[in-house]
Write a protein that holds these residues in place. Structure first.
Motif, PDB file in Angstrom:
ATOM      1  N   ASN A 193      19.075  12.306  10.055  1.00  0.00           N
ATOM      2  CA  ASN A 193      18.484  12.931   9.038  1.00  0.00           C
ATOM      3  C   ASN A 193      17.434  12.327   8.202  1.00  0.00           C
ATOM      4  O   ASN A 193      16.733  11.482   9.105  1.00  0.00           O
ATOM      5  CB  ASN A 193      19.749  13.118   7.689  1.00  0.00           C
ATOM      6  N   ALA A 194      16.907  12.986   7.394  1.00  0.00           N
ATOM      7  CA  ALA A 194      15.537  12.643   6.637  1.00  0.00           C
ATOM      8  C   ALA A 194      15.454  10.961   6.364  1.00  0.00           C
ATOM      9  O   ALA A 194      14.910  10.124   6.560  1.00  0.00           O
ATOM     10  CB  ALA A 194      15.231  13.247   5.663  1.00  0.00           C
ATOM     11  N   ASP A 195      16.788  10.529   5.862  1.00  0.00           N
ATOM     12  CA  ASP A 195      16.889   9.250   5.422  1.00  0.00           C
ATOM     13  C   ASP A 195      16.807   8.461   6.644  1.00  0.00           C
ATOM     14  O   ASP A 195      16.222   7.204   6.566  1.00  0.00           O
ATOM     15  CB  ASP A 195      18.130   8.877   4.941  1.00  0.00           C
ATOM     16  N   ASP A 196      17.391   8.677   7.678  1.00  0.00           N
ATOM     17  CA  ASP A 196      17.783   7.956   9.011  1.00  0.00           C
ATOM     18  C   ASP A 196      16.044   7.996   9.411  1.00  0.00           C
ATOM     19  O   ASP A 196      15.679   6.744   9.814  1.00  0.00           O
ATOM     20  CB  ASP A 196      18.402   8.485  10.147  1.00  0.00           C
ATOM     21  N   ILE A 197      15.375   8.762   9.644  1.00  0.00           N
ATOM     22  CA  ILE A 197      13.884   8.839  10.099  1.00  0.00           C
ATOM     23  C   ILE A 197      13.103   8.041   9.297  1.00  0.00           C
ATOM     24  O   ILE A 197      12.231   7.373   9.608  1.00  0.00           O
ATOM     25  CB  ILE A 197      13.415  10.113  10.362  1.00  0.00           C
ATOM     26  N   ALA A 198      13.358   8.094   7.868  1.00  0.00           N
ATOM     27  CA  ALA A 198      12.324   7.216   7.018  1.00  0.00           C
ATOM     28  C   ALA A 198      12.805   5.905   7.274  1.00  0.00           C
ATOM     29  O   ALA A 198      11.626   5.074   7.218  1.00  0.00           O
ATOM     30  CB  ALA A 198      12.742   7.697   5.563  1.00  0.00           C
ATOM     31  N   GLU A 199      14.010   5.450   7.434  1.00  0.00           N
ATOM     32  CA  GLU A 199      14.278   3.995   7.668  1.00  0.00           C
ATOM     33  C   GLU A 199      13.790   3.716   9.030  1.00  0.00           C
ATOM     34  O   GLU A 199      13.198   2.542   9.222  1.00  0.00           O
ATOM     35  CB  GLU A 199      15.717   4.008   7.884  1.00  0.00           C
ATOM     36  N   THR A 200      13.852   4.592  10.015  1.00  0.00           N
ATOM     37  CA  THR A 200      13.181   3.997  11.121  1.00  0.00           C
ATOM     38  C   THR A 200      11.670   3.918  11.190  1.00  0.00           C
ATOM     39  O   THR A 200      11.302   2.937  11.766  1.00  0.00           O
ATOM     40  CB  THR A 200      13.592   5.185  12.208  1.00  0.00           C
ATOM     41  N   VAL A 201      11.249   4.630  10.416  1.00  0.00           N
ATOM     42  CA  VAL A 201       9.523   4.412  10.385  1.00  0.00           C
ATOM     43  C   VAL A 201       9.382   2.969   9.672  1.00  0.00           C
ATOM     44  O   VAL A 201       8.500   2.234  10.328  1.00  0.00           O
ATOM     45  CB  VAL A 201       8.962   5.471   9.440  1.00  0.00           C
ATOM     46  N   LEU A 202       9.910   2.819   8.752  1.00  0.00           N
ATOM     47  CA  LEU A 202       9.905   1.272   8.040  1.00  0.00           C
ATOM     48  C   LEU A 202      10.259   0.243   8.974  1.00  0.00           C
ATOM     49  O   LEU A 202       9.354  -0.722   9.230  1.00  0.00           O
ATOM     50  CB  LEU A 202      10.728   1.283   6.719  1.00  0.00           C
ATOM     51  N   LEU A 203      11.358   0.255   9.691  1.00  0.00           N
ATOM     52  CA  LEU A 203      11.582  -0.572  10.878  1.00  0.00           C
ATOM     53  C   LEU A 203      10.883  -0.826  11.696  1.00  0.00           C
ATOM     54  O   LEU A 203      10.458  -2.093  12.175  1.00  0.00           O
ATOM     55  CB  LEU A 203      12.952  -0.226  11.143  1.00  0.00           C
ATOM     56  N   ASN A 204      10.245   0.117  12.381  1.00  0.00           N
ATOM     57  CA  ASN A 204       9.361   0.048  13.480  1.00  0.00           C
ATOM     58  C   ASN A 204       8.229  -0.607  12.948  1.00  0.00           C
ATOM     59  O   ASN A 204       7.128  -1.212  13.697  1.00  0.00           O
ATOM     60  CB  ASN A 204       8.877   1.454  14.061  1.00  0.00           C
ATOM     61  N   ILE A 205       7.558  -0.315  11.747  1.00  0.00           N
ATOM     62  CA  ILE A 205       6.660  -1.074  11.143  1.00  0.00           C
ATOM     63  C   ILE A 205       6.717  -2.495  10.937  1.00  0.00           C
ATOM     64  O   ILE A 205       5.742  -3.386  11.240  1.00  0.00           O
ATOM     65  CB  ILE A 205       6.211  -0.533   9.669  1.00  0.00           C
TER      66      ILE A 205
END
Length: 383
Positions: free
Chosen positions: A183-195
């Motif tokens: 979901n949107a929360d998961d994808i936002a988390e993944t963006v931050l993690l990859n950064i």
């Protein structure tokens, strides 16, 4: 319990003059909740209609499916997705052949309840179910892995094995695509993690709604723009009306708060072996941002979509694992590296980015010629 309390912000306030606020969509019923991403105050009936319609629009606008395609639903973590896909396929005549795909990690007391829920979904929605297990695929359960590796690095094993298990299960079902409940929360988390990790390769693709299109089994995320809170509210409705019909005979309303927490904890949480998982810290940060500014989740996703990777940046080249045939940027895929360490009694062999082990692994495989995992090539990793 905190997550269940955060499912929806109930509208308790009244307008001036003591009148109860009306739904901003139908203007007929009492507003029961405030949507986190739009701040609209709407009734429950309108919410369920809007929830499914928005996901339908995402599917249509992004042309995720074609009539006649075989679609596997990653069902262990996607109870609401199974329901929504089944309903949309029926109401909008997608013409899809749907299948439920579940992974049994072998964690006692964690996956048991959600597997039972998936089996009920198989009966209720009339969808074929395929369950693949770590024990059958890799010869190890997560309980056995944790006994050897401990609690510090077990998430590496579970994440790698689970992604590959889904692809292998999808290959066994001979499906055209795999849909997951990210979901949107998961994808936002993944963006931050990859950064934070400086992972340019994954950062460049983690916001794609469809990944792995260059492989045999692409992955789709119909919930890309759907908030976790709204998914939980939809799950709450299922508990009242559909999913658990016949499960309990006592008055249902008295059990709903407990059941919501029970299903949420067994289906959507990271797992009992990951109390300090790296993703958990990003999740807490996202929740803090959402409390301050609900639109922050969608803004982070939009920022991830707008990232452009410099053409001079060297990206890993996709190949196939020499041992099992799975897609990999190295000679051996991560799962084979981790399994080699477990089978040799060196569980930390595949942890980290040591290059010195590659030569030893290649030498071993030339001498033994063994293959621990027999499989055809599966889809690419997307998270």
């Amino acid at each position: 319990m905190e997550e269940a309390q955060m499912v929806v912000e109930v509208v308790k306030s009244k307008e001036h003059g003591g009148r109860i606020r009306q739904c901003t969509i139908c203007n007929q019923r009492r507003a029961a909740l405030k949507r986190p991403k739009t701040l609209e105050q709407i009734c429950r009936e309108c919410f369920y209609g809007v929830f499914e319609e928005e996901i339908h629009r995402v599917i249509v606008d992004n042309q995720l499916f074609k009539p006649g395609e075989r679609i596997a639903i990653g069902a262990s973590d996607s109870t609401v997705l199974a329901y929504v896909m089944s309903e949309l396929n029926r109401h909008h005549n997608y013409g899809l052949d749907l299948f439920l795909l579940s992974v049994d990690e072998g964690i006692t007391g964690y996956r048991d309840d959600s597997l039972e829920t998936v089996k009920r979904n198989e009966i209720q929605y009339g969808l074929p179910l395929k369950v693949v297990s770590y024990k059958d695929l890799y010869g190890w359960t997560m309980d056995e892995i944790v006994k050897m590796i401990g609690l510090k690095n077990n998430c590496t094993f579970c994440g790698v094995f689970r992604r590959q298990a889904l692809d292998r299960g999808a290959a066994l079902l001979k499906v055209d695509k795999l849909v997951t409940g990210h979901n949107a929360d998961d994808i936002a988390e993944t963006v931050l993690l990859n950064i934070l990790r400086g992972d340019i390769a994954r950062l460049s693709r983690c916001t794609f709604i469809t990944t792995g299109e260059d492989g045999p089994i692409p992955r789709c995320k119909p919930f890309k723009y759907t908030y976790e809170k709204e998914i939980m509210q939809n799950l709450n409705q299922q508990l009242r009306m559909h999913t658990l019909r016949g499960w309990i005979t006592s008055p249902l309303n008295a059990f709903i708060p407990w059941l919501t927490v029970k299903v949420f904890s067994t289906i959507n949480n990271a797992g009992i072996y990951s109390p300090n998982a790296y993703r958990g810290f990003a999740r807490e940060f996202i929740k803090d941002l959402e409390r301050i500014r609900p639109r922050a989740i969608l803004d982070i996703i939009k920022s991830g979509e707008d990232f452009r990777i410099a053409t001079s940046t060297k990206m890993p080249e996709q190949g196939t694992c020499e041992r099992c045939g799975y897609i990999s940027s190295q000679k051996w895929c991560k799962a084979c590296v981790l399994l080699e360490g477990l089978n040799r009694g060196l569980p930390k062999l595949g942890i980290g980015r040591s290059r010195g082990v590659n030569g030893e692994r290649n030498k071993d495989v030339k001498q033994t010629g063994k293959k621990n995992i027999e499989s055809k090539q599966c889809g690419t990793l997307d998270f």
